[in-house]
Enzyme design. Structure first.
Site, PDB file in Angstrom:
ATOM      1  CG  ASP A   1       1.443   2.040  -1.574  1.00 33.82           C
ATOM      2  OD1 ASP A   1       2.408   2.497  -2.261  1.00 33.82           O
ATOM      3  OD2 ASP A   1       2.094   2.444  -0.237  1.00 33.82           O
TER       4      ASP A   1
ATOM      5  CD  GLU B   1       6.988  -7.470   3.456  1.00 27.17           C
ATOM      6  OE1 GLU B   1       5.855  -8.232   3.004  1.00 27.17           O
ATOM      7  OE2 GLU B   1       7.125  -6.095   2.738  1.00 27.17           O
TER       8      GLU B   1
ATOM      9  CB  ALA C   1       6.355  -1.633   3.022  1.00 27.53           C
ATOM     10  CE1 TYR C   2       5.656  -6.729   9.749  1.00 22.28           C
ATOM     11  CE2 TYR C   2       6.009  -8.958   8.145  1.00 22.28           C
ATOM     12  CZ  TYR C   2       5.391  -8.435   9.914  1.00 22.28           C
ATOM     13  OH  TYR C   2       5.014  -9.296  10.554  1.00 22.28           O
ATOM     14  CG  ASN C   3      12.895  -3.227   6.344  1.00 27.54           C
ATOM     15  OD1 ASN C   3      13.417  -3.994   7.567  1.00 27.54           O
ATOM     16  ND2 ASN C   3      13.178  -1.368   6.377  1.00 27.54           N
TER      17      ASN C   3
END
Length: 253
Positions: free
Chosen positions: A43, A114, A155-157
């Site tokens: 990714d 993000e 992802a990070y969110n």
């Protein structure tokens, strides 16, 4: 007509091996003459490829030679022209970040997943949040905060307990990272066209960095974030395995 394909790969050994195998079998077209880009990696490499090919208008078809591969298709050497011909397209817009530093310099970057603000020192960050010019939060005490697109919402969110957003939802997620105060604040859903401005309170004592898809800016005092509607990225997926299906499926695991 068979599409002209440009292959690109990460530096991982198995990605380079796949690059050699596929170019030997299907040939190679220079990027400036290609119809489609095939990216071999994970990714992170897909995000890198989308940034590199920005403005070319080319669709990108990823094949997973990394770990998670959320933005990638399964790897196979056979039937590539047929897979490309049948692939479904998803169009996404990145976020535009404008970060002002304590020394007065300004830095701009684009983020497909993000834009995040993260504390740099041992003390929690203190952030003030405005949305569309209106003060929405006087003080958020936290390790950081982020604004995520639907494509980046898993992802990070998601790791920060933010919501997964359907790809066509036309919203952004504003999510706190390890919030201390307000203790019960769980973030917000914002219209895609919203402008978020985050001010860093007491930056000398509580320094903060801003990050847009791993492009980092240190010692920021103000960060402006909004969707870049004028920039589009085209992603290709095998039928039945597009981003909308993946985002839905991720909520049931």
């Amino acid at each position: 007509m068979t599409p002209r394909v440009h292959f690109t790969a990460s530096h991982a050994d198995h990605a380079r091996a796949a690059l050699s195998a596929l170019t030997a079998r299907y040939g190679e077209t220079p990027l400036d003459r290609a119809d489609i880009v095939v990216a071999l990696g994970g990714d992170g490499f897909m995000l890198q490829t989308l940034h590199v090919t920005q403005g070319l208008g080319l669709p990108v078809y990823g094949m997973n030679r990394g770990t998670v591969g959320f933005l990638m298709n399964a790897y196979a050497e056979d039937d590539l022209p047929e897979r490309l011909a049948e692939a479904e397209e998803t169009v996404i817009n990145p976020l535009r970040m404008r970060a002002t530093c304590a020394d007065g310099t300004c830095h701009e970057a684009l983020a497909i997943n993000e834009v995040s603000l993260l504390r740099e020192g041992p003390q929690a960050a203190k952030l003030r949040i405005h949305v569309d010019g209106r003060l929405r939060m006087e003080e958020l005490v936290c390790d950081g905060a982020l604004v995520a697109t639907p494509a980046g919402s898993t992802a990070y969110n998601y790791s920060a307990h933010g919501p997964i957003l359907p790809i066509g939802s036309e919203v952004l997620a504003l999510t706190a990272i390890a919030p201390f105060r307000p203790r019960r604040w769980r973030g917000a859903l914002l219209p895609k066209e919203a402008e978020v401005v985050v001010e860093v309170l007491n930056p000398a004592r509580r320094p903060v960095m801003a990050d847009a898809d791993s492009r980092s800016v240190r010692n920021v005092i103000r960060v402006q974030i909004r969707s870049a509607a004028d920039i589009s990225h085209r992603l290709l997926f095998d039928p039945g395995h597009g981003l909308d299906e993946r985002l839905l499926r991720e909520q049931f695991v």
